[in-house]
Design a protein around this motif. Structure first.
Motif, PDB file in Angstrom:
ATOM      1  N   LYS A  24     -52.685 106.817 -25.941  1.00  0.00           N
ATOM      2  CA  LYS A  24     -52.618 108.183 -26.460  1.00  0.00           C
ATOM      3  C   LYS A  24     -52.497 109.211 -25.336  1.00  0.00           C
ATOM      4  CE  LYS A  24     -56.472 110.623 -27.551  1.00  0.00           C
ATOM      5  NZ  LYS A  24     -56.652 112.021 -27.145  1.00  0.00           N
ATOM      6  N   VAL A  47     -49.313 111.714 -25.129  1.00  0.00           N
ATOM      7  CA  VAL A  47     -49.406 113.146 -25.467  1.00  0.00           C
ATOM      8  C   VAL A  47     -48.908 114.043 -24.339  1.00  0.00           C
ATOM      9  CG1 VAL A  47     -51.274 112.895 -27.150  1.00  0.00           C
ATOM     10  CG2 VAL A  47     -51.843 113.375 -24.751  1.00  0.00           C
ATOM     11  N   ALA A  63     -54.278 118.425 -26.298  1.00  0.00           N
ATOM     12  CA  ALA A  63     -53.178 118.104 -25.387  1.00  0.00           C
ATOM     13  C   ALA A  63     -51.984 119.030 -25.569  1.00  0.00           C
ATOM     14  CB  ALA A  63     -52.764 116.660 -25.569  1.00  0.00           C
ATOM     15  N   TYR A  96     -50.146 120.677 -22.609  1.00  0.00           N
ATOM     16  CA  TYR A  96     -49.030 120.169 -21.795  1.00  0.00           C
ATOM     17  C   TYR A  96     -47.723 120.924 -22.048  1.00  0.00           C
ATOM     18  CZ  TYR A  96     -52.057 116.398 -20.286  1.00  0.00           C
ATOM     19  OH  TYR A  96     -53.088 115.694 -19.732  1.00  0.00           O
ATOM     20  N   PRO A 130     -68.005 122.806 -23.119  1.00  0.00           N
ATOM     21  CA  PRO A 130     -66.998 123.697 -22.531  1.00  0.00           C
ATOM     22  C   PRO A 130     -65.827 122.904 -21.949  1.00  0.00           C
ATOM     23  CG  PRO A 130     -69.193 124.084 -21.584  1.00  0.00           C
ATOM     24  CD  PRO A 130     -69.291 122.877 -22.442  1.00  0.00           C
ATOM     25  N   ARG A 131     -64.599 123.328 -22.247  1.00  0.00           N
ATOM     26  CA  ARG A 131     -63.425 122.653 -21.681  1.00  0.00           C
ATOM     27  C   ARG A 131     -62.464 123.717 -21.156  1.00  0.00           C
ATOM     28  NH1 ARG A 131     -61.297 117.971 -25.598  1.00  0.00           N
ATOM     29  NH2 ARG A 131     -60.351 117.217 -23.680  1.00  0.00           N
ATOM     30  N   VAL A 163     -61.789 117.521 -10.484  1.00  0.00           N
ATOM     31  CA  VAL A 163     -60.789 116.481 -10.723  1.00  0.00           C
ATOM     32  C   VAL A 163     -60.440 116.533 -12.209  1.00  0.00           C
ATOM     33  CG1 VAL A 163     -60.351 114.013 -10.638  1.00  0.00           C
ATOM     34  CG2 VAL A 163     -61.750 115.085  -8.887  1.00  0.00           C
ATOM     35  N   ASP A 222     -64.608 108.568 -22.041  1.00  0.00           N
ATOM     36  CA  ASP A 222     -64.165 108.297 -23.415  1.00  0.00           C
ATOM     37  C   ASP A 222     -64.825 107.046 -23.996  1.00  0.00           C
ATOM     38  OD1 ASP A 222     -62.607 110.541 -23.296  1.00  0.00           O
ATOM     39  OD2 ASP A 222     -60.746 109.486 -22.850  1.00  0.00           O
TER      40      ASP A 222
HETATM   41  C1  EPZ Z   1     -58.481 114.265 -20.622  1.00  0.00           C
HETATM   42  O1  EPZ Z   1     -58.992 115.532 -21.043  1.00  0.00           O
HETATM   43  C2  EPZ Z   1     -58.412 113.413 -21.863  1.00  0.00           C
HETATM   44  N1  EPZ Z   1     -57.546 114.054 -22.833  1.00  0.00           N
HETATM   45  C3  EPZ Z   1     -59.800 113.214 -22.452  1.00  0.00           C
HETATM   46  O2  EPZ Z   1     -59.711 112.305 -23.513  1.00  0.00           O
HETATM   47  C4  EPZ Z   1     -60.720 112.617 -21.378  1.00  0.00           C
HETATM   48  O3  EPZ Z   1     -62.041 112.565 -21.876  1.00  0.00           O
HETATM   49  C5  EPZ Z   1     -60.689 113.473 -20.118  1.00  0.00           C
HETATM   50  O4  EPZ Z   1     -59.326 113.658 -19.654  1.00  0.00           O
HETATM   51  C6  EPZ Z   1     -61.460 112.876 -18.963  1.00  0.00           C
HETATM   52  O5  EPZ Z   1     -60.981 111.590 -18.684  1.00  0.00           O
HETATM   53  C7  EPZ Z   1     -56.241 113.927 -22.709  1.00  0.00           C
HETATM   54  O6  EPZ Z   1     -55.728 113.254 -21.825  1.00  0.00           O
HETATM   55  C8  EPZ Z   1     -55.419 114.605 -23.725  1.00  0.00           C
HETATM   56  P1  EPZ Z   1     -60.181 116.957 -17.623  1.00  0.00           P
HETATM   57  P2  EPZ Z   1     -58.879 116.783 -20.116  1.00  0.00           P
HETATM   58  O7  EPZ Z   1     -59.341 118.151 -17.374  1.00  0.00           O
HETATM   59  O8  EPZ Z   1     -57.597 116.695 -19.346  1.00  0.00           O
HETATM   60  C9  EPZ Z   1     -63.386 120.253 -16.255  1.00  0.00           C
HETATM   61  C10 EPZ Z   1     -60.032 111.518 -25.704  1.00  0.00           C
HETATM   62  O9  EPZ Z   1     -61.024 111.259 -26.406  1.00  0.00           O
HETATM   63  N2  EPZ Z   1     -62.237 121.164 -16.159  1.00  0.00           N
HETATM   64  O10 EPZ Z   1     -59.970 115.749 -16.765  1.00  0.00           O
HETATM   65  O11 EPZ Z   1     -59.096 117.982 -20.944  1.00  0.00           O
HETATM   66  C11 EPZ Z   1     -63.652 119.825 -17.694  1.00  0.00           C
HETATM   67  O12 EPZ Z   1     -64.418 120.784 -18.379  1.00  0.00           O
HETATM   68  C12 EPZ Z   1     -60.002 112.760 -24.846  1.00  0.00           C
HETATM   69  O13 EPZ Z   1     -59.018 110.813 -25.681  1.00  0.00           O
HETATM   70  C13 EPZ Z   1     -62.414 122.422 -15.640  1.00  0.00           C
HETATM   71  O14 EPZ Z   1     -63.520 122.821 -15.277  1.00  0.00           O
HETATM   72  O15 EPZ Z   1     -60.085 116.550 -19.141  1.00  0.00           O
HETATM   73  C14 EPZ Z   1     -64.358 118.518 -17.481  1.00  0.00           C
HETATM   74  O16 EPZ Z   1     -65.689 118.752 -17.175  1.00  0.00           O
HETATM   75  C15 EPZ Z   1     -61.230 113.579 -25.005  1.00  0.00           C
HETATM   76  N3  EPZ Z   1     -61.316 123.247 -15.546  1.00  0.00           N
HETATM   77  C16 EPZ Z   1     -63.666 117.943 -16.247  1.00  0.00           C
HETATM   78  O17 EPZ Z   1     -63.057 119.046 -15.599  1.00  0.00           O
HETATM   79  C17 EPZ Z   1     -60.078 122.844 -15.916  1.00  0.00           C
HETATM   80  O18 EPZ Z   1     -59.149 123.635 -15.807  1.00  0.00           O
HETATM   81  C18 EPZ Z   1     -62.583 116.900 -16.532  1.00  0.00           C
HETATM   82  O19 EPZ Z   1     -61.697 117.385 -17.534  1.00  0.00           O
HETATM   83  C19 EPZ Z   1     -59.901 121.558 -16.430  1.00  0.00           C
HETATM   84  C20 EPZ Z   1     -60.999 120.724 -16.542  1.00  0.00           C
END
Ligand code: EPZ
Length: 418
Positions: free
Chosen positions: A22, A26, A94, A97, A121-122, A162, A305
């Motif tokens: 997925k 995505v 997603a 993107y 928070p995300r 990261v 995850d």
């Molecule tokens: C991706 O989310 C995945 N989603 C998530 O899977 C997965 O849990 C996550 O990566 C971590 O592996 C997709 O790929 C669509 P991140 P993403 O940016 O990209 C912080 C599932 O169940 N952060 O790596 O949103 C954030 O808050 C989903 O399949 C910032 O602070 O995750 C988090 O604490 C849920 N600022 C950490 O970084 C930003 O601009 C990692 O988030 C971006 C992120």
């Protein structure tokens, strides 16, 4: 409204072929907008996040045709809008993107703030930091993120956290930017490598994906390509954990075992027997499960995850286990429902402390996010009595017909329409 009804005290046994990832798919679908040609994508999972993405692509002017059960072609020559519709974008995370891909295509994008699973928070500040560093102006107006660049220019970007999403989004924007972009402290997830391979198949010049420094030399245009999505390591891990928790034996096929190293290591620690082949992993659950400690981290660490399914497994291991969530510190929505089933779990900061070895009992519960939902199925399987699981729409976002998959492993589970 639909729910899943499942009987407790069931083992999973048999073999299962893993679908396409997925979190790679995505990103790959929006990336297809970077070419004015046609791309063919194989091994797409049939999940609702992909259905919505395809609708967004069509609404932007792309022609999407099915070329097989799990393959499509996308002709992006007619794409004429940089405004993905709000009603669709709100539904999943997603959608961010489209920022990178439409910015790369048009130098402009207007998109509502993304929705998606509530994991605390995300923020998307690192995505924005990347676009801004490349010369884009970013404004937030009435909930719409408006990004515009006269000409995107390659630069050095150091990510403060990261981030999978920010790493991919910057790669998308940089593919056709002027000059070279270097992403430092990049995420290393296999899905990032898959997206980079797709970009390179279209003619991009991305070097170093899978390491923490990714270099992208911008090219003037991208062309046509064919790509097969990698296997979903999270779907695979879910069934592996389910096998260990239910003390069953499952052959998980069509995977890249290297992507599952962290999960394999933890399952061995809890006493499961694991056999690894070139593209398969066999998990045999041990009747006596041992407690362990888990810390989630970006890849190659233990995936966030799979934190919820792992907690369910550890409720079955006699003794105390500690699970620390280092990626999304508030990703513990599932604990309250697990407690309803009798799980003894305390939360101290970002660490769940699990007193395992007590029998769970089936209950009416509700999935509040995708992976938590999958974990509840495992909880239902190890419980006494029936579990009535609502919120299936969250699970359908990322697992293809989950009840059919578990049924094929010998489980009594039904999807019921209310
Ligand atoms: C991706 O989310 C995945 N989603 C998530 O899977 C997965 O849990 C996550 O990566 C971590 O592996 C997709 O790929 C669509 P991140 P993403 O940016 O990209 C912080 C599932 O169940 N952060 O790596 O949103 C954030 O808050 C989903 O399949 C910032 O602070 O995750 C988090 O604490 C849920 N600022 C950490 O970084 C930003 O601009 C990692 O988030 C971006 C992120």
């Amino acid at each position: 409204m639909e729910y899943l009804l499942l009987k407790g005290k069931q083992q999973i046994n048999g073999k299962i072929k893993i679908n396409g990832a997925k979190n790679a798919a995505v990103a790959i679908l929006p990336a297809a907008l970077l070419t004015r040609g046609t791309v063919k994508i194989d091994n797409l999972p049939r999940i609702t996040d992909i259905d919505i993405l395809l609708k967004i692509l069509k609404s932007l002017g792309a022609t999407v045709s099915s070329t097989g059960e799990r393959s499509i072609s996308i002709d992006s020559s007619g794409v004429n809008s940089f405004r993905p519709p709000q009603s669709m974008v709100n539904k999943f995370r997603a959608s961010y993107y489209f920022m990178g891909s439409l910015l790369g295509r048009f130098g402009q994008v207007e998109i509502p703030m993304p929705g998606g699973c509530n994991l605390g928070p995300r923020p998307i500040d690192q995505h924005i930091k990347g676009f801004t560093a490349m010369g884009a102006d970013v404004e937030l107006e009435h909930g719409i993120v408006k990004i515009k660049a006269r000409k995107l220019k390659g630069t050095h970007i150091y990510l403060d956290v990261v981030s999978v999403g920010a790493t991919i989004n910057i790669m998308l924007a940089a593919a056709c930017a002027e000059g070279k972009t270097v992403i430092e402290n990049a995420a290393k997830e296999p899905e990032i490598v898959d997206v980079a391979n797709f970009l390179n198949a279209m003619g991009a010049q991305v070097v170093g994906p899978g390491t923490d420094v990714i270099k992208i030399q911008g090219v003037t245009e991208l062309g046509e390509a064919e790509h097969t999505v990698i296997p979903d390591r999270i779907e695979a891990g879910t069934f592996m954990i389910a096998a260990a928790a239910t003390r069953g034996e499952v052959l998980v096929e069509e995977v890249i075992p290297k992507h599952l190293d962290a999960v394999i290591a933890k399952l061995k620690e809890v006493g499961s027997e694991i056999e690894v082949g070139p593209d398969w992993v066999r998990v045999k659950g041990n009747s006596r499960l041992l407690p362990t400690d888990v810390k989630t981290f970006p890849y190659p660490g233990f995936p966030t995850d799979l934190q919820a399914p792992m907690i369910v497994l550890l409720t079955q291991a006699k003794g105390t286990s500690f699970v620390t969530e280092n990626v999304f510190e508030e990703r513990f929505n599932h604990l309250s429902e697990l407690r309803k089933m009798g799980a003894e779990i305390k939360l101290g900061g970002r660490t769940a402390i699990i007193e395992g070895g007590h029998e769970l009992s089936g209950a009416p519960i509700k999935a509040m996010d995708l992976r938590g939902g999958a974990a509840f199925i495992i909880a239902g399987l190890v419980s006494r009595g029936e579990t009535h699981l609502a919120g299936v729409e969250h699970i359908d976002r990322g697992y293809e017909r989950i009840e059919e998959r578990f049924k094929s492993l010998g489980v009594d589970i039904k999807r019921i329409q209310k």
